[in-house]
Design a protein around this motif. Sequence first.
Motif, PDB file in Angstrom:
ATOM      1  N   THR A  66      41.858  40.552  41.948  1.00  0.00           N
ATOM      2  CA  THR A  66      40.812  39.522  41.844  1.00  0.00           C
ATOM      3  C   THR A  66      40.065  39.403  43.162  1.00  0.00           C
ATOM      4  N   ASP A  67      40.609  40.013  44.212  1.00  0.00           N
ATOM      5  CA  ASP A  67      39.974  40.059  45.523  1.00  0.00           C
ATOM      6  C   ASP A  67      39.686  38.678  46.085  1.00  0.00           C
ATOM      7  N   SER A  68      40.639  37.806  45.914  1.00  0.00           N
ATOM      8  CA  SER A  68      40.508  36.512  46.562  1.00  0.00           C
ATOM      9  C   SER A  68      41.412  36.524  47.783  1.00  0.00           C
ATOM     10  N   ALA A  69      40.882  36.133  48.916  1.00  0.00           N
ATOM     11  CA  ALA A  69      41.626  36.266  50.159  1.00  0.00           C
ATOM     12  C   ALA A  69      42.957  35.527  50.108  1.00  0.00           C
ATOM     13  N   VAL A  70      42.928  34.309  49.560  1.00  0.00           N
ATOM     14  CA  VAL A  70      44.131  33.479  49.593  1.00  0.00           C
ATOM     15  C   VAL A  70      45.207  34.026  48.666  1.00  0.00           C
ATOM     16  N   SER A  71      44.839  34.228  47.399  1.00  0.00           N
ATOM     17  CA  SER A  71      45.880  34.663  46.469  1.00  0.00           C
ATOM     18  C   SER A  71      46.211  36.139  46.663  1.00  0.00           C
ATOM     19  N   GLY A  72      45.194  36.918  47.049  1.00  0.00           N
ATOM     20  CA  GLY A  72      45.427  38.343  47.251  1.00  0.00           C
ATOM     21  C   GLY A  72      46.440  38.585  48.352  1.00  0.00           C
ATOM     22  N   GLU A  73      46.349  37.798  49.407  1.00  0.00           N
ATOM     23  CA  GLU A  73      47.283  37.941  50.522  1.00  0.00           C
ATOM     24  C   GLU A  73      48.720  37.760  50.034  1.00  0.00           C
TER      25      GLU A  73
ATOM     26  N   ILE B 183      43.939  40.216  53.277  1.00  0.00           N
ATOM     27  CA  ILE B 183      44.580  41.065  52.271  1.00  0.00           C
ATOM     28  C   ILE B 183      45.056  42.366  52.902  1.00  0.00           C
ATOM     29  N   ILE B 184      44.216  42.945  53.751  1.00  0.00           N
ATOM     30  CA  ILE B 184      44.619  44.212  54.373  1.00  0.00           C
ATOM     31  C   ILE B 184      45.904  43.989  55.187  1.00  0.00           C
TER      32      ILE B 184
ATOM     33  N   GLU C 287      43.546  29.548  43.235  1.00  0.00           N
ATOM     34  CA  GLU C 287      44.079  30.512  44.197  1.00  0.00           C
ATOM     35  C   GLU C 287      45.202  29.911  45.042  1.00  0.00           C
ATOM     36  N   ILE C 288      45.163  28.608  45.242  1.00  0.00           N
ATOM     37  CA  ILE C 288      46.255  28.008  46.010  1.00  0.00           C
ATOM     38  C   ILE C 288      47.546  28.056  45.200  1.00  0.00           C
ATOM     39  N   LEU C 289      47.403  27.719  43.918  1.00  0.00           N
ATOM     40  CA  LEU C 289      48.579  27.777  43.047  1.00  0.00           C
ATOM     41  C   LEU C 289      49.096  29.208  42.957  1.00  0.00           C
ATOM     42  N   GLN C 290      48.140  30.129  42.817  1.00  0.00           N
ATOM     43  CA  GLN C 290      48.554  31.530  42.720  1.00  0.00           C
ATOM     44  C   GLN C 290      49.229  31.991  44.004  1.00  0.00           C
ATOM     45  N   HIS C 291      48.727  31.492  45.110  1.00  0.00           N
ATOM     46  CA  HIS C 291      49.341  31.841  46.395  1.00  0.00           C
ATOM     47  C   HIS C 291      50.824  31.471  46.381  1.00  0.00           C
TER      48      HIS C 291
ATOM     49  N   TYR D 130      50.177  34.649  61.837  1.00  0.00           N
ATOM     50  CA  TYR D 130      48.904  34.619  61.122  1.00  0.00           C
ATOM     51  C   TYR D 130      48.863  33.519  60.068  1.00  0.00           C
ATOM     52  N   TRP D 131      50.015  33.178  59.513  1.00  0.00           N
ATOM     53  CA  TRP D 131      50.027  32.287  58.353  1.00  0.00           C
ATOM     54  C   TRP D 131      51.346  31.503  58.356  1.00  0.00           C
ATOM     55  N   PHE D 132      51.223  30.207  58.687  1.00  0.00           N
ATOM     56  CA  PHE D 132      52.434  29.407  58.911  1.00  0.00           C
ATOM     57  C   PHE D 132      53.441  29.384  57.759  1.00  0.00           C
ATOM     58  N   PRO D 133      52.995  29.204  56.508  1.00  0.00           N
ATOM     59  CA  PRO D 133      54.002  29.053  55.443  1.00  0.00           C
ATOM     60  C   PRO D 133      55.002  30.203  55.384  1.00  0.00           C
ATOM     61  N   LEU D 134      54.614  31.379  55.906  1.00  0.00           N
ATOM     62  CA  LEU D 134      55.527  32.520  55.834  1.00  0.00           C
ATOM     63  C   LEU D 134      56.782  32.297  56.675  1.00  0.00           C
ATOM     64  N   ALA D 135      56.719  31.347  57.615  1.00  0.00           N
ATOM     65  CA  ALA D 135      57.887  31.076  58.454  1.00  0.00           C
ATOM     66  C   ALA D 135      59.096  30.700  57.602  1.00  0.00           C
ATOM     67  N   HIS D 136      58.836  30.122  56.428  1.00  0.00           N
ATOM     68  CA  HIS D 136      59.956  29.721  55.566  1.00  0.00           C
ATOM     69  C   HIS D 136      60.851  30.885  55.181  1.00  0.00           C
TER      70      HIS D 136
END
Lengths: 492, 970
Positions: free
Chosen positions: B477-484, B518-519, B445-449, B745-751
């Motif tokens: 797949t309803d995984s919080a990390v990759s789904g987001e 995800i929501i 899921e990290i890779l998919q993220h 909410y999620w630091f990497p998005l700052a990029h």
Amino acid sequence: MSNNENAMDVELTAEQKQAESRRILLEGKYITRNVRFLERGIAAAEVHYSHRALRTLSNLRKRLEPETIAEVIAAYTSVSNVQNVAECLRCAVEALEMKPAANPAAKQCEPEICLFFCLLTQLYLLDNGQYEKGAKLSDTLVGMLSSSPRKTVDPLVARVFFYFSRFYEVADRLSDARPALLRALQAATLANMKESKAMLLTLLLRNYLHYKLYDQAERLTAKTTFPTDAPNNLLARYLYYVGRIEAIQLNYSQAQMHLLEATRKAPSNAATAGFQQTVHKVYVIVELLMGNIPERSLFRIPTLKKPLQPYLELTQAVRIGDLNRFQEVVSQYQSKFLQDQVLILIQRLRHNVIKAGIRSISVAYSRISLRDICLKLHLDSEEDAEYIVAKAIRDGVIDATIDHQKGYVKSAEIHNVYGTSDPQHAFDRRITFCLNIYNESVKSMRYPGSDHRKELAYADEAIRRERELAQELENDDYDEDSDADDVMDEDL
Amino acid sequence: MAVQVDTLTSAGGLISLLDEDERELQYYGLVQLNSVTDRFWTEISDSISKIEILYEDESFEHRKLAALVASKIYFHLGEFDDALTFALGAGELFNLTDSSSYVQTVVNHAIDKYIELRAADNMESPIDSRLEAVVERMFARCFETKDYAQVVGIAIESRRLDILERALKNGDTRSLLAYVQKDCVGLISSIHVQAQVQELLVKVHLQFDSPDYEAVCLCLSKLNNPQKTAEILKLLIKDKSDDSKTLSAYQIAFDLDANATQEFTRAVIAELSLGDGITGGDSNVESSPITRVKSILSGDETLKLHLEFLFRNNKTDMKILDRTCKVLDSRLSLAHNAVTFSNAFMHAGTTVDNFLRENLEWLSRASSWSKFTATAALGVIHQGQVKHGFSLLQPYLPEDSTSTSPFSEGGAFFALGLIHACHGTEKVIDYLQDALISYQGQNAEILQHGACLGLGAAGMGSGSEEIAHALMNILYTDSAVSGEAAAIGLGLVMMGTKHEGTLKDMLLYAKETEHEKIIRALSVGMGLLMFGCKQEADGLIEKLIEEEDPLLRLGAVHAITMAYCGTGDNTAIRKLLHLAVSDVKDDVRRAAVTGLGFILLRSPEQVPRMVQLLSESYNPHVRVGAAVALGIACAGTGSKAAIEILEPMLKDSVDFVVEGASIALAFILIQQNDIYEPKVADIRKRFSEIIENKHSESVSRFGAALSQGIIDAGGRNVTIGLTTSDGQLNAPACAGMLLFIQFWYWFPLAHFLTLSFKPTALIAINKELQAPNIETTCLSRKALYGYPPEIEQHVAQAPAKVATAVLSTTAKARRTVKKPAEEAEEGSADAQKKASSEDNDKMDTDSATKSQVDESSMDVDEGSNSNDPKALKKGRKPGNDTFTVANLSRVLPYQQKHMKWPANCRYIPVKQGRVSGVLLVKDTTPSEPEDLISSMLQESLEEEENETASDVAETQPPEPFEYPFDNEHA
């Protein structure tokens, strides 16, 4: 010797001149300060700056000199002025009998500033009795006004119209002003200029009432709506006129409400004493017409005591229900009542006097013969008395029955008012009134400019200090701990 | 008779005339009443019914007069609808040319009514022909007085395209067309009508002898008509008679690349290739115009030029970064992230990754998601290096589909996407799509993220259903990390398409899933999907705004923000303000206030007044929202009013308000120097104070570090460009900004902020797409536009800091040797610096094979402390109020209006009017040899490529370092 004196004279005049010019300069400064407010208002498109500029007008009014006005006008007589602005300024200078000066360094004159200068000129002319010139200048101004529908002009336009109407009134040709006022009212309604609209409505009502055109006045109030957020003093005057119209039109309860509100909306200070007196005169009569007796304390208020003296006597006559005394008072003060334009209302009071008499009789006697009533009220015949009592019963003034055969009046038991819902209604009315006042005051509140920022800065400072203190305390704790450790080490 | 009327006090007598049986008397009454309406309308209005009856009486000869009187009375009563109806009934008695307020009001009302009826779209009920006649008469009068702007306005509002066409043809056409295109089209609320007007514009344009093809193509791109665009481009290229035609084709291609979506440019390229097959010819030759146009359209050329510009003029002040890095404790992931972002933004697009090389030890402290972020930062730094994307990231990408360190590999996927942002080649897309499915296990899921985010960035606005499908599968797949990440990626790929199916699926899934992440991501994604849709998004907005789940209401806010982005739409603003003060959830309120910034980004001067009170709200979330809104709307403007509001907020008692205010200030003051805006130096100092103050909250410090990065973004050569140089809305930039603020909410998005960066360059190129030496003039003071000076090395602070750490026993001894120690420290610092500069030198010699390297850039690379701004730019004339600006150098947004193309220049720009961005220039003396600026970056990179071919061992010369990540655990 004479030479000397002459020299002294010259010196004096020179000094005087200097003082004079200094004074003019000072006055000019006052005026330009107000002009600066106007300019700021134009820049920010904020009306309250215009109000601020007008606030000191009454102070300024006492010290106005034509030279001063001409001088400040000269500073704004620029070639780049719009045509009708230039025209107005020229007329103002002419009315002041000054020479129009062309200043090369003059700034362009905005309509607001032009109106302000003209307003000053109007004031000067009015105070110095130059009504003809004033009327002429006002005509020019009114012609120009329609061209600038800006929010910041609104309060100035209202004032200009006030003095316009005033000039016509002192010249006793108010009816000539009416078409112009009606036109202006239309324009103000279209441009949504609230203060001007309120002022013009008030002026028109005054105009109609001056000629006793109650019908027209009533129609005007019915077909227009008074702006909700007009200044209070305009609202007070409007309510007074409306109250008077309604009193004439037999709509006493509405009239009483409006007049009462008028007395409350108007500020109560020395400057408004005249207004309060005028309103209270009508108010007292309306109260009497409604069958109420005004509070005695009303006549004890210092500013009202003397002018209301005739009305006090009238009230007393009505209260007792003494027709003779009533007639005496009316004839004694006839000219005064005529002057106050309330005689027509007072003539309607005669019935009320009788009604009041009947009521007091019905309270005092559970049963009384018609003949006694006739005697007590100085009526012509028993039959009259019977009719009058019957009418009173029908109007709900008294609760009684007439025994026609035996010729007496029998009063019903007095029932407890607190058993009915009347007190509830009264409370409801009062609470609504208070809530309205509260809502209005909340609505008229403004956020302060940036003054509170200073306080914020203080607050920040305080927070910072507090934090530092906490930090230091924390550090001290550490030190103490380490000290304690040291001590323990030593002990060991 | 008339004299009597003047002295009347009542109109009662006249009114009673209407009751007479004689028609003559009634007529006389009406005539008299008509003349006194102004004075007695109150009285007459009581008997209005009598007048109406007269009007309705068909047998009455003068019923039109009755209508006129009735109309006037209704006008006085404020019933304009009735006044209009009766005025229409009055026919020719209603005199249009009259200038009285009555006539004007009624005519205005007629036009309003007409517009309203036309806009209602229900053409079944025909509009009153009399009303239409009034409007027609108005049009005719405007045509007579040549008041075309007014005609155009009314015609567009009332959707009378025929009138619009007539006006466009009759008037001063060129300027009128430009006026319509620039100022009017954007204001039309209905997309449908907008398209019609655009079509009309194209039609009118093409009727000229020498049409303005640039404007036409811009319209076509809005209409999404790639066929016609391709046709025009081909037409221009085929015309061999004149070089300027080819040049303008290039210019159009550049503009399209800047303004249109990826989907559109791709379609144009496809169309162009299609044509090739038929005509045959020279399509394979590298330098053929058609190939060039294609390569421009694909974005390669723009990216190349921007890279060149950013690399050449890079003026990053490494000392700021070094200090921040030293002060912030890198063991905290928050602090580590802060430095990562700061570095990424400062070097965005410059390809300079020295900081990472020099701080390998710092880098090694990154763990788990910090590592993801740190790796992704490479994508920001190398953004646009499309050709070398894979080789640059080779060390971090997983080998042979086996994952060893998921965080850095996931980050590398994201970085790959960022490098190819908006310009995803097939290879990259396929690679990332493979990555989505080829990994299993707990780290997948990290890779998919990373891969989802990467796909989103690379495929942005492509509307590709294939990618969308792949992302959908991940979402399910309803995984919080990759789904987001998948939800965000989906939003980016389908951006602005308002694709029905996708939208429905997203909405459905948002209600189904239990993962808040995800929501929330879906709510952002749905917002992106609605980008620029205006009223067409209203359905979704209404649906979401009613939801109980605050995260879905958040979606409504995002949808409003994106759909009405840059429109300044009043209803949208009202909705947002309502949410901002009434919603129960802080997140929704914050987002709503922030949204105001997006909606008003074209009219930044309005925002400070609007959010002033909100900025003093008791609710810190509203405060931070107000700050960010100011930052977004006033980005790069240096607005004084905005700074005045934001400055006190730097002292706010709540940490995240300080963070928001810092970032907003950085947005506003980006690229400004302290001569133009004296506050800049102050605020820069405040940033470093917040960072260096150990007692300030860590979130404030994070914000300040980010701000330092933003204010000096892209080597001080980029600004926040939410609109393009042509004034169009820049969709990727807006999306980037929206995603950036999701860093909450999620630091990497700052990029994603890197998408909002716009190089402020003057790039003039000739028909070979090479930059000649040109000097343009700027009619203003030079000092206003200089780079800010580099900061002084803080020597004085070192001993103070040391003193606190000194043990009491050694304090005395220490004090005696303090001075020498200080010197030693200084010496060591110098030595370090020297070493680093030697490093740089080495790199330079490694990479730059050409011996003549531009001195100015060498200056910076060597880190020379030259504070003299004169050394920064060369070749300018002495004198205070004009100076010359060389090709390929920085032109600030507020500098543009002073820029002038020199009169006696050898080169003439194809497109008039702007002296910034990419400009094609025509050589007036083609026979003479050209003095070209040699490309530093390109040469070096090409050299590398050659080396790659010859020597596999040196595959990545620009990446001679590896992240010192050891085996990690997800």
